[in-house]
Design an enzyme around this catalytic site. Structure first.
Site, short mmCIF file in Angstrom:
data_model
loop_
_atom_site.label_atom_id
_atom_site.label_comp_id
_atom_site.label_asym_id
_atom_site.label_seq_id
_atom_site.Cartn_x
_atom_site.Cartn_y
_atom_site.Cartn_z
N CYS A 154 0.77 -1.29 -0.03
CA CYS A 154 0.04 -0.05 -0.28
C CYS A 154 0.71 1.18 0.00
CB CYS A 154 -0.96 0.05 1.31
SG CYS A 154 -2.24 -1.37 1.15
N1 LIG Z 1 -2.79 -6.10 2.04
C1 LIG Z 1 -3.01 -4.95 2.51
O1 LIG Z 1 -2.68 -4.51 3.53
C2 LIG Z 1 -3.98 -3.94 2.13
C3 LIG Z 1 -4.81 -3.05 2.74
C4 LIG Z 1 -5.62 -2.26 2.21
C5 LIG Z 1 -5.75 -2.17 0.76
N2 LIG Z 1 -5.19 -3.33 0.01
C6 LIG Z 1 -5.36 -3.30 -1.31
O2 LIG Z 1 -6.28 -4.24 -1.61
C7 LIG Z 1 -6.27 -4.95 -2.90
C8 LIG Z 1 -5.74 -6.22 -2.93
O3 LIG Z 1 -4.72 -6.52 -1.93
P1 LIG Z 1 -4.31 -8.00 -1.08
O4 LIG Z 1 -3.21 -7.55 -0.09
O5 LIG Z 1 -5.39 -8.62 -0.72
O6 LIG Z 1 -3.61 -8.67 -2.40
P2 LIG Z 1 -3.22 -10.20 -2.49
O7 LIG Z 1 -2.12 -10.61 -3.53
O8 LIG Z 1 -2.86 -10.68 -0.92
O9 LIG Z 1 -4.57 -10.82 -3.00
C9 LIG Z 1 -5.13 -10.60 -4.05
C10 LIG Z 1 -5.69 -11.89 -4.69
O10 LIG Z 1 -6.40 -11.76 -6.07
C11 LIG Z 1 -5.98 -12.87 -6.78
N3 LIG Z 1 -6.47 -12.34 -8.21
C12 LIG Z 1 -5.40 -11.90 -9.05
N4 LIG Z 1 -6.19 -11.78 -10.25
C13 LIG Z 1 -7.41 -12.32 -10.22
C14 LIG Z 1 -8.36 -12.48 -10.81
N5 LIG Z 1 -8.31 -11.87 -12.23
N6 LIG Z 1 -9.44 -12.97 -10.30
C15 LIG Z 1 -9.40 -13.59 -9.18
N7 LIG Z 1 -8.58 -13.28 -8.41
C16 LIG Z 1 -7.65 -12.77 -8.77
C17 LIG Z 1 -4.71 -13.48 -6.37
O11 LIG Z 1 -4.16 -14.61 -6.46
C18 LIG Z 1 -4.72 -13.07 -5.00
O12 LIG Z 1 -4.98 -14.28 -4.21
C19 LIG Z 1 -4.89 -4.05 -3.43
O13 LIG Z 1 -5.68 -3.27 -4.28
C20 LIG Z 1 -4.30 -3.51 -2.33
O14 LIG Z 1 -3.89 -2.34 -2.61
C21 LIG Z 1 -4.43 -4.19 0.60
#
Ligand SMILES: NC(=O)c1ccc[n+]([C@@H]2O[C@H](COP(=O)([O-])OP(=O)(O)OC[C@H]3O[C@@H](n4cnc5c(N)ncnc54)[C@H](O)[C@@H]3O)[C@@H](O)[C@H]2O)c1
Length: 446
Positions: free
Chosen positions: A287
């Protein structure tokens, strides 16, 4: 493609909105979560726990299989929490996107990284949306949660979803709701972090608010998807810039011989107008190092240079180099060159008590030290192995610090035995003030 029309905000509630409202209130709505990572899986658990039937979608079969076996791979979700939800049938996971045709709502929680050029990489959102569009039907509520630039929901998702004759706010509903989860935070998790939501139309916002309020403690509706998108970017830009500021203060204090940690602790006693941020080896995670560049990319198109963001990005990016300089100086002090030295890193996750190494400054520090000719090892109870340029590195027990010429604390995990570390190490560079209160000539603080 036909331009999607928006429903009249002052009109009475459309029939499909009423129908969905009833399904949400009675928890009969069939819920989908696309992307089962750090954000999607905890959300799926909250919604399933509130009584909804939740289907999680991921492109990773390994992840969907583990969810179906109630075997969690996300630190903030225990396998014990998954088990009853999977057994009751309230939570299931699949790679088969055709199941979307049975659903009423979908939350999109896929990654939003940056390209090498620091431009937004929208390919994950677009790929997810293409799958949704194939099975999309009237009456659905789609909520984007992935962090992104203002305008994404209305400019990218809406045209992909709206079929000819379909009107958003009447035939289907679209929102943006930023995810604010803070992995490893024992006090604030998905259920008790207030949820901001903004819809493309007022009816969309109201359905989004109603949906989240079934499972989460507080929902904060805002007037549009753009406002909701900007809220997240303000929050993360605020953090990134304040960390950049305090890192610069740390560089200044170092140059003029003042302990920055003592300064911050004393400043933090001011009961108003000051909020402590702490320096460190650099930014990490999915992030803070990334999201502000979504904003600067967008505003550049409007002719505004995001100068605070660029400057903080530069200062934060220098911190791994500063750490390496500290190591070099510390070794110089005992007449050892970096080349040929054994350096042991304590903690490689990007922050304490989690297993995530994405963008972790530990990776930069390790690579820089290697390039200077040092042999680098590490300990991290949360990260058993690490992929570094040239192959995998396996974590060592904490005792390995005894064999190093210099130990560098990059991540201050709470399970590390710091007292034992000071006893066994010959030289320690502490980038996190993890050794606060311990007086020893072995310790070099940031
Ligand atoms: N991790 C954090 O602390 C956090 C906090 C706030 C916001 N975010 C935001 O949330 C979003 C997700 O982050 P995250 O940390 O959960 O990422 P992550 O990589 O842990 O999870 C994303 C998941 O999406 C899957 N994926 C990818 N493409 C896909 C598709 N086309 N269809 C279905 N699944 C698919 C991946 O395999 C993965 O399991 C990002 O935009 C991030 O910036 C993350």
């Amino acid at each position: 493609m036909t331009e999607p029309r928006h429903s009249n905000p002052s009109g009475s509630k459309p029939a499909l909105a009423k129908e969905l409202e009833n399904k949400i209130r009675s928890r009969r709505a069939q819920v989908g979560i696309v992307g089962l990572g750090y954000v999607g899986l905890p959300l799926a658990v909250e919604l399933a726990g509130a009584g909804f039937h939740v289907t999680g979608f991921d492109v990773s079969q390994a992840k969907t299989e583990r969810v179906n076996l109630a075997d969690s791979y996300v630190g903030d979700v225990s396998s014990e929490a998954l088990a009853p939800l999977v057994e009751s049938g309230n939570l299931r996971a699949t790679t088969d996107f055709s199941v979307i045709q049975e659903l009423d709502t979908i939350n999109i929680c896929v990654p939003t990284p940056l390209r090498k050029t620091k431009d937004p990489d929208m390919s994950y959102i677009q790929a997810a949306c293409q799958e949704i569009a194939k099975y999309f039907h009237p009456g659905m509520l789609i909520i984007l949660e992935s962090t992104t630039y203002p305008g994404t929901t209305d400019e990218v998702l809406l045209p992909m979803l709206a079929q000819p004759g379909m009107e958003v706010g009447r035939d289907f509903f679209l929102c943006f709701s930023p995810e604010r989860v803070d992995p490893g935070n024992p006090q604030f998790q998905t259920s008790n972090i207030p949820k901001v939501v903004g819809g493309t139309t007022p009816v969309c916002t109201e359905l989004g608010r109603l949906f989240y309020s079934q499972a989460l403690q507080k929902v904060v509706p805002v007037s549009s998807t753009r406002v909701a998108e900007m809220v997240k970017l303000l929050e993360n830009t605020f953090r990134m810039i304040n960390i950049g500021l305090v890192n610069e203060i740390a560089l200044m204090c170092d140059r003029i011989g003042i302990n920055v940690w003592e300064v911050i602790d004393a400043a933090a006693t001011k009961p108003f107008g000051f909020m402590p941020f702490y320096p460190g080896p650099g930014l990490g995670g999915h992030c803070i190092p990334i999201d502000p560049f979504y904003l600067s990319w967008k505003t550049k198109q409007a002719g505004i240079e995001a100068r605070f963001i660029e400057l903080a990005g530069y200062i934060n990016g220098q911190m791994p180099h500063f750490v390496v300089d500290k190591v070099r100086d510390a070794l110089n002090g005992v007449a050892k060159p970096v080349r040929g030295s054994r350096i042991h890193i304590m903690g490689v996750a990007y922050k304490r008590n989690i297993d995530d190494v994405r963008e972790s400054p530990a990776l930069d520090v390790m690579l820089l030290l290697r390039r200077l000719g040092a042999t680098v090892s590490y300990s991290d109870p949360h990260v058993p192995s690490l992929h570094l340029e040239g192959g995998n590195v396996v974590a060592q027990p904490e005792e390995a610090a005894a064999a190093a010429d210099c130990v560098v604390i990059i991540t201050d995990h709470s399970t590390f035995n710091y007292k034992a570390l000071v006893e066994r190490a010959v030289l320690i560079v502490d980038t996190r003030n993890a050794l606060k209160g311990i007086v020893s000539e072995k310790i070099v603080r940031l």
